[in-house]
Motif scaffolding. Structure first.
Motif, PDB file in Angstrom:
ATOM      1  N   ARG A  14      20.207  40.750  39.575  1.00  0.00           N
ATOM      2  CA  ARG A  14      20.372  40.021  40.832  1.00  0.00           C
ATOM      3  C   ARG A  14      19.628  40.777  41.910  1.00  0.00           C
ATOM      4  N   GLU A  15      18.720  40.085  42.567  1.00  0.00           N
ATOM      5  CA  GLU A  15      17.951  40.704  43.659  1.00  0.00           C
ATOM      6  C   GLU A  15      17.488  42.122  43.279  1.00  0.00           C
ATOM      7  N   ILE A  19      22.468  44.437  36.858  1.00  0.00           N
ATOM      8  CA  ILE A  19      23.933  44.469  36.823  1.00  0.00           C
ATOM      9  C   ILE A  19      24.407  44.771  35.409  1.00  0.00           C
ATOM     10  N   PRO A  38      34.810  51.835  35.452  1.00  0.00           N
ATOM     11  CA  PRO A  38      35.064  52.023  36.875  1.00  0.00           C
ATOM     12  C   PRO A  38      34.586  50.830  37.715  1.00  0.00           C
ATOM     13  N   ASN A  39      34.915  50.836  38.985  1.00  0.00           N
ATOM     14  CA  ASN A  39      34.458  49.796  39.915  1.00  0.00           C
ATOM     15  C   ASN A  39      32.943  49.673  39.830  1.00  0.00           C
ATOM     16  N   GLY A  40      32.494  48.443  39.769  1.00  0.00           N
ATOM     17  CA  GLY A  40      31.052  48.199  39.806  1.00  0.00           C
ATOM     18  C   GLY A  40      30.333  48.442  38.488  1.00  0.00           C
ATOM     19  N   SER A  41      31.082  48.684  37.399  1.00  0.00           N
ATOM     20  CA  SER A  41      30.408  48.982  36.125  1.00  0.00           C
ATOM     21  C   SER A  41      29.909  47.716  35.427  1.00  0.00           C
ATOM     22  N   GLY A  42      30.361  46.543  35.898  1.00  0.00           N
ATOM     23  CA  GLY A  42      29.841  45.287  35.334  1.00  0.00           C
ATOM     24  C   GLY A  42      30.853  44.487  34.531  1.00  0.00           C
ATOM     25  N   LYS A  43      32.128  44.858  34.628  1.00  0.00           N
ATOM     26  CA  LYS A  43      33.163  44.192  33.815  1.00  0.00           C
ATOM     27  C   LYS A  43      33.255  42.696  34.131  1.00  0.00           C
ATOM     28  N   SER A  44      33.391  42.380  35.425  1.00  0.00           N
ATOM     29  CA  SER A  44      33.528  40.958  35.793  1.00  0.00           C
ATOM     30  C   SER A  44      32.249  40.202  35.465  1.00  0.00           C
ATOM     31  N   SER A  45      31.121  40.874  35.616  1.00  0.00           N
ATOM     32  CA  SER A  45      29.851  40.210  35.309  1.00  0.00           C
ATOM     33  C   SER A  45      29.776  39.855  33.821  1.00  0.00           C
ATOM     34  N   PHE A  54      27.324  33.404  35.071  1.00  0.00           N
ATOM     35  CA  PHE A  54      26.064  34.142  35.032  1.00  0.00           C
ATOM     36  C   PHE A  54      25.319  33.774  33.745  1.00  0.00           C
ATOM     37  N   GLU A 178      41.146  41.175  35.527  1.00  0.00           N
ATOM     38  CA  GLU A 178      42.064  41.894  36.423  1.00  0.00           C
ATOM     39  C   GLU A 178      43.298  41.061  36.746  1.00  0.00           C
ATOM     40  N   HIS A 211      40.827  47.935  35.033  1.00  0.00           N
ATOM     41  CA  HIS A 211      40.493  49.355  35.148  1.00  0.00           C
ATOM     42  C   HIS A 211      41.677  50.199  34.731  1.00  0.00           C
TER      43      HIS A 211
END
Ligand SMILES: Nc1ncnc2c1ncn2[C@@H]1O[C@H](COP(=O)(O)OP(=O)(O)OP(=O)(O)O)[C@@H](O)[C@H]1O
Length: 270
Positions: A14-15, A19, A38-45, A54, A178, A211
């Motif tokens: 993305r941009e 991700i 951890p936060n931002g590691s790509g789990k939700s993606s 996506f 989550e 997490h």
């Protein structure tokens, strides 16, 4: 029988930001899988790839990874979502207000059959649909609130309603992102009890993003650990949830223990 879920060499960009970076993993039937990181590691993606929020990006060399669900990569999004049970923060938020929030618990649960979010697009609640709705509501302990609008439920009650909606049509795959966010201790315990009992059933294969190690139900035996968009570990829970591995992943010294009841606990050292 093909695996339920198969990701092959998938990158999501993305941009200019990568991700997810060339992910490959396979989830066969009955392999309940926890995705941790951890936060931002790509789990939700990663979950968004499964729900087609996506798509795999085309890389500069023309390569495009593949996401196969139930052996197919050519799904119509609406058909795909009807063949899954989905509980995400976005869905939960939609059912908390507006016209969607005015649906009763029964109507909201029935809308799992059509993967819709408004009463008029849902199924007629008669015959087998009505029986399945009653059963799903009973499973999550919401029978006494079946006629209440979902927008007026507590967060814990609404989250349980979302579970009932996700399982009402007995989908082969159940994805949760989550799911305990915003729940108090009691609501969380009740919620985890329901997830635990669903994970004991082999007809539905769960993919849980979290997490928190202490939210991985004992029957869930497989973990995928994500680190900055890459798979750090993909295998047996006992090997994945070692103190060393988790400390490295979260970049903090942690001791991990497994209780006699099969639930894990992580404590920051020092
Ligand atoms: N639509 C988007 N556009 C741009 N960047 C995005 C988008 N969605 C996610 N990202 C970025 O991708 C990375 C992974 O996000 P993702 O939400 O998948 O992580 P996560 O592991 O679920 O995080 P958290 O635990 O905080 O929910 C983050 O850096 C995030 O900012």
């Amino acid at each position: 029988m093909p695996p339920l879920i198969q990701l092959r060499d998938v990158t999501v960009r993305r941009e200019q930001t990568i991700i997810l970076d060339r992910l490959s993993t396979t989830i066969p039937k009955s392999r309940h899988t926890a995705v941790l990181g951890p936060n931002g590691s790509g789990k939700s993606s990663l979950l968004k790839l499964l729900t087609r929020d996506f798509y795999p990006s085309v890389e500069t060399d023309g390569h495009q990874g593949e996401v196969k669900i139930l052996g197919r990569s050519d799904w119509e999004v609406s058909d795909l979502r009807r063949s899954m049970g989905i509980v995400t923060p976005a869905l939960d938020s939609e059912f908390s207000h507006g016209r969607t929030g005015r649906m009763t618990v029964s109507e909201a649960v029935a809308s799992g059959f059509t993967a819709t979010r408004l009463k008029e697009f849902g199924p007629n609640i008669t015959g087998e649909v009505a029986d399945a709705v009653d059963q799903a509501i009973k499973t999550v302990g919401m029978t006494s609130l079946a006629s209440k609008p979902v927008g007026r439920l507590s967060t814990g009650e609404r989250r349980r309603t979302m579970i009932a909606r996700a399982i009402v049509h007995r989908p082969p795959i159940f994805v949760l992102d989550e799911p305990t966010g915003g729940l108090d201790m009691t609501a969380k315990a009740k919620f985890l009890e329901i997830i635990d009992s669903l994970a004991n059933q082999s007809a539905i294969t769960m993919v849980l993003v979290t997490h928190h190690l202490d939210e991985v139900p004992p029957p869930m035996n497989h973990v995928v650990l994500l680190d900055r968009g890459r798979i750090d570990f993909d295998g047996n829970k006992q090997d994945g949830l070692s103190g060393d591995r988790i400390s490295r992943l979260f970049n903090i010294p942690v001791s991990v223990s497994r209780g006699n009841d099969g639930w894990y606990e992580a404590r920051i050292k020092g």
